[in-house]
Design an enzyme around this catalytic site. Structure first.
Site, short mmCIF file in Angstrom:
data_model
loop_
_atom_site.label_atom_id
_atom_site.label_comp_id
_atom_site.label_asym_id
_atom_site.label_seq_id
_atom_site.Cartn_x
_atom_site.Cartn_y
_atom_site.Cartn_z
N ASP A 1 44.60 44.63 40.16
CA ASP A 1 45.91 44.03 39.95
C ASP A 1 46.77 44.11 41.20
O ASP A 1 47.27 45.18 41.54
CB ASP A 1 46.61 44.75 38.79
CG ASP A 1 47.97 44.13 38.49
OD1 ASP A 1 48.22 43.01 38.95
OD2 ASP A 1 48.77 44.78 37.80
N ASP B 1 49.53 35.66 43.07
CA ASP B 1 49.09 36.61 42.07
C ASP B 1 47.63 36.44 41.73
O ASP B 1 47.26 35.58 40.96
CB ASP B 1 49.93 36.42 40.82
CG ASP B 1 49.70 37.56 39.86
OD1 ASP B 1 48.70 38.29 40.05
OD2 ASP B 1 50.49 37.72 38.94
#
Ligand SMILES: *[C@@H]1O[C@H](CO)[C@@H](O)[C@H](O)[C@H]1NC(C)=O
Ligand SMILES: *[C@@H]1O[C@H](CO)[C@@H](O)[C@H](O)[C@H]1NC(C)=O
Ligand SMILES: *[C@@H]1O[C@H](CO)[C@@H](O)[C@H](O)[C@H]1NC(C)=O
Ligand SMILES: *[C@@H]1O[C@H](CO)[C@@H](O)[C@H](O)[C@H]1NC(C)=O
Ligand SMILES: *[C@@H]1O[C@H](CO)[C@@H](O)[C@H](O)[C@H]1NC(C)=O
Length: 537
Positions: free
Chosen positions: A122, A332
């Site tokens: 992440d 992202d």
């Protein structure tokens, strides 16, 4: 009947940024949803003020300075010890499908003797944490998951001879001031905005086992001390199939693994993530990308460097750019799809609609508004979509559309872009497919180059091919969403060898579409307010 755990997907997916807090008594750092009011406040009306940056703790400048001085120090010594490092079990990342919330995962070995953990990646958060001294952890038994053939592990600090608790007085202990005794273990809590989703426990330091795969080091392996969370209590999504065995934050924060590796002088302060068409990928710590790659600078948000934000100058189809399409976007790696600020979205979809030579159609249930008919016989020409950045760099999106399949093959496609509802966009994984994305924190730059995600440590085969300017996409043979090449659907996932990155079974088109569909539906319909639903078909 199949239970689909699509509900959690984007929750962890880095649709969040790490925000420093440290106010209340039980708090260190908090993951805030990127589309939350808090983030919105941070984002608004900062245009034009980019240069006004205070060198506060954790600020952009602060990191810039820190990195420069680290760099100087390294130059004075030998330079980084390794060119590239990756987890000892390999550089491949793996998609584990719906069962695991569609995140990218990889195996990491920690401790002495080493224990393996299957952690989610992440880039939207900083901390590495693993289940440990479990009070409340996700199920770790393989029988609980369709794509695992061995049980997941729990970290046991007393079982590792190299494990140390971080004390409250340690500089990385953000909750240190709340401790009664500076010598006691440092507590941590990370709250994610998704409903009640958090991890908490104490911070520990132990050895992360890495491999280099090149000859710079005699035995090609490295043991790096890293600081991570001994997560004894997880809540929300972490109990329901997302990151059951921990999560590795790749953010800019000092505590993240990339930061620690660079600080220790093992690698340069940079890493790359590569996204292949089949949804697998690679990670390399220390990778600054090939010489010919394109780059753009990371932008501070409110003077803070807490997540990877870039500034798009304009959106273009082919060589013609649409006016007034500049915006900021979070890069992202964890978000599956791409979101544009509303006004930009409007301009882009209208232009796409004008350019595409296909009949508009509506496919029920899909989140995207701009969908078109197509068939396996007649392949539409998709206008080439490009994001232009300052300094003349451009990012050609290899696959801006999502193919829709019926039982007879392709029936249509949609421009896989949605309005974000706020002033900042998100460049998601679908736009990054086919690229090696370099998060160069040392130079505060994002880099990209076309890539098949080969092993960079193999014979030094560095892909130098720059993005090729004007190849319009043709469908569907090279699309990531073709039934043959796509991530495996849970219904047909079967057991994959735990060390193998490539799921072997293939999704049947209809099942696959259904899964992806549900997944997207959730992404949209919940409008990023995560409900911990489990959907039953
Ligand atoms: C991890 O431990 C196993 C034995 O338990 C050993 O074979 C392997 O080489 C170790 N890996 C690393 C990276 O030290
Ligand atoms: C190589 O291996 C030895 C022991 O097997 C170890 O002590 C040494 O630190 C390793 N070298 C590197 C660079 O990791
Ligand atoms: C548009 O598509 C039709 C067939 O679907 C084709 O005959 C025509 O040449 C195409 N036009 C352009 C401009 O590509
Ligand atoms: C940008 O690139 C184009 C084509 O590659 C070139 O013609 C142009 O001069 C460049 N502009 C700048 C400001 O470098
Ligand atoms: C998909 O796989 C089938 C059989 O495995 C093959 O016949 C077909 O050509 C493949 N389709 C594509 C688009 O690769």
């Amino acid at each position: 009947m199949e239970i689909w755990k699509v509900g959690f997907v984007a929750m962890v997916l880095g649709l969040s940024i790490l925000v420093e807090c440290g106010v209340s008594d039980m708090y260190s750092s908090k993951l805030v949803h990127r589309f939350s009011d808090e983030v919105r406040k941070v984002r608004v009306s900062r245009n034009g003020e980019v240069g006004v940056v205070w060198p506060q703790h954790r600020s952009f400048e602060y990191y810039g300075k820190l990195m420069n001085s680290d760099l100087q120090r390294q130059k004075m010594k030998l330079g980084p010890q390794f060119q590239l490092l990756f987890p000892s079990q390999g550089s491949k990342t793996m998609p584990l499908g719906n069962d695991f919330g569609w995140l990218h995962y990889m195996w990491v070995d920690i401790g002495t003797p080493n224990v393996s953990f299957l952690v989610a990646l992440d880039a939207g958060s900083d901390l590495l944490w693993v289940p440990c001294e479990c009070v409340q952890c996700a199920p770790l038994s393989a029988s609980y998951y369709s794509s695992l053939d061995k049980d997941l592990n729990e970290y046991n600090p007393s079982g590792s001879s190299t494990s140390k608790f971080l004390s409250c007085s340690h500089q990385l202990c953000e909750l240190g001031s709340n401790c009664k005794n500076p010598k006691q273990p440092c507590p941590y809590t990370v709250n994610y905005v998704s409903e009640d989703t958090s991890t908490s426990g104490v911070l520990v330091e132990d050895i992360l086992h890495l491999a280099s795969g090149n000859r710079m080091a005699a035995n090609g392996s490295a043991r790096a001390p890293v600081t991570f969370g001994c997560g004894s209590k997880q809540t929300g999504g972490y109990l329901n199939g997302v990151a059951p065995d921990g999560l590795m934050g790749l953010g800019p924060g000092e505590i993240s693994v990339p930061s620690r590796l660079a600080k220790a002088g093992l690698v340069r302060n940079s890493f790359s993530l590569c996204f292949k068409e089949d949804d697998s990928g690679r990670i390399f710590f220390g990778d600054q990308g090939p010489a010919g790659q394109q780059t753009t600078s990371f932008l501070p948000s409110e003077g803070q460097f807490v997540t990877y934000v870039v500034g798009v100058e304009s959106c273009c189809f082919g060589s013609s750019c649409i006016e007034q399409t500049s915006f900021k976007a979070i890069v992202d790696s964890g978000s599956s799809f791409t979101f544009l600020p509303d006004q930009i979205y409007d301009r882009v979809v209208k232009e796409f609609d004008r350019k595409v030579n296909a009949t508009k159609a509506s496919f029920e249930g899909y989140p995207w508004q701009y969908c078109y008919k197509s068939s396996s016989e007649v392949l539409p020409k998709i206008p080439s979509f490009t994001l232009k950045f300052t300094a003349n760099s451009s990012f050609i999106v290899q696959d801006p559309v999502f193919m829709i399949y019926g039982s007879q093959g392709a029936v249509g496609f949609c421009l896989a872009v949605e309005p974000s509802g706020i002033e900042i966009g998100t460049i998601g994984q679908n736009f990054m497919t086919g690229y090696r994305m370099v998060f160069d924190r040392e130079n505060l730059k994002l880099g990209w180059s076309r890539s098949d995600c080969e092993d960079l440590t193999d014979n030094n085969k560095l892909p130098l091919a720059p993005a090729d300017g004007n190849s319009p996409n043709s469908l569907p043979a090279e699309q990531q969403n073709t039934p043959n090449s796509s991530g495996v659907a849970p219904a047909v996932a079967g057991k994959t060898p735990s060390n193998s990155a490539a799921p072997t079974s293939r999704g049947m088109p209809s099942k696959l579409c259904l899964t992806k569909l549900l997944f997207q539906l959730l992404l949209v319909s919940s409008n990023f307010r995560w409900s911990l639903n489990t959907f039953t078909l």
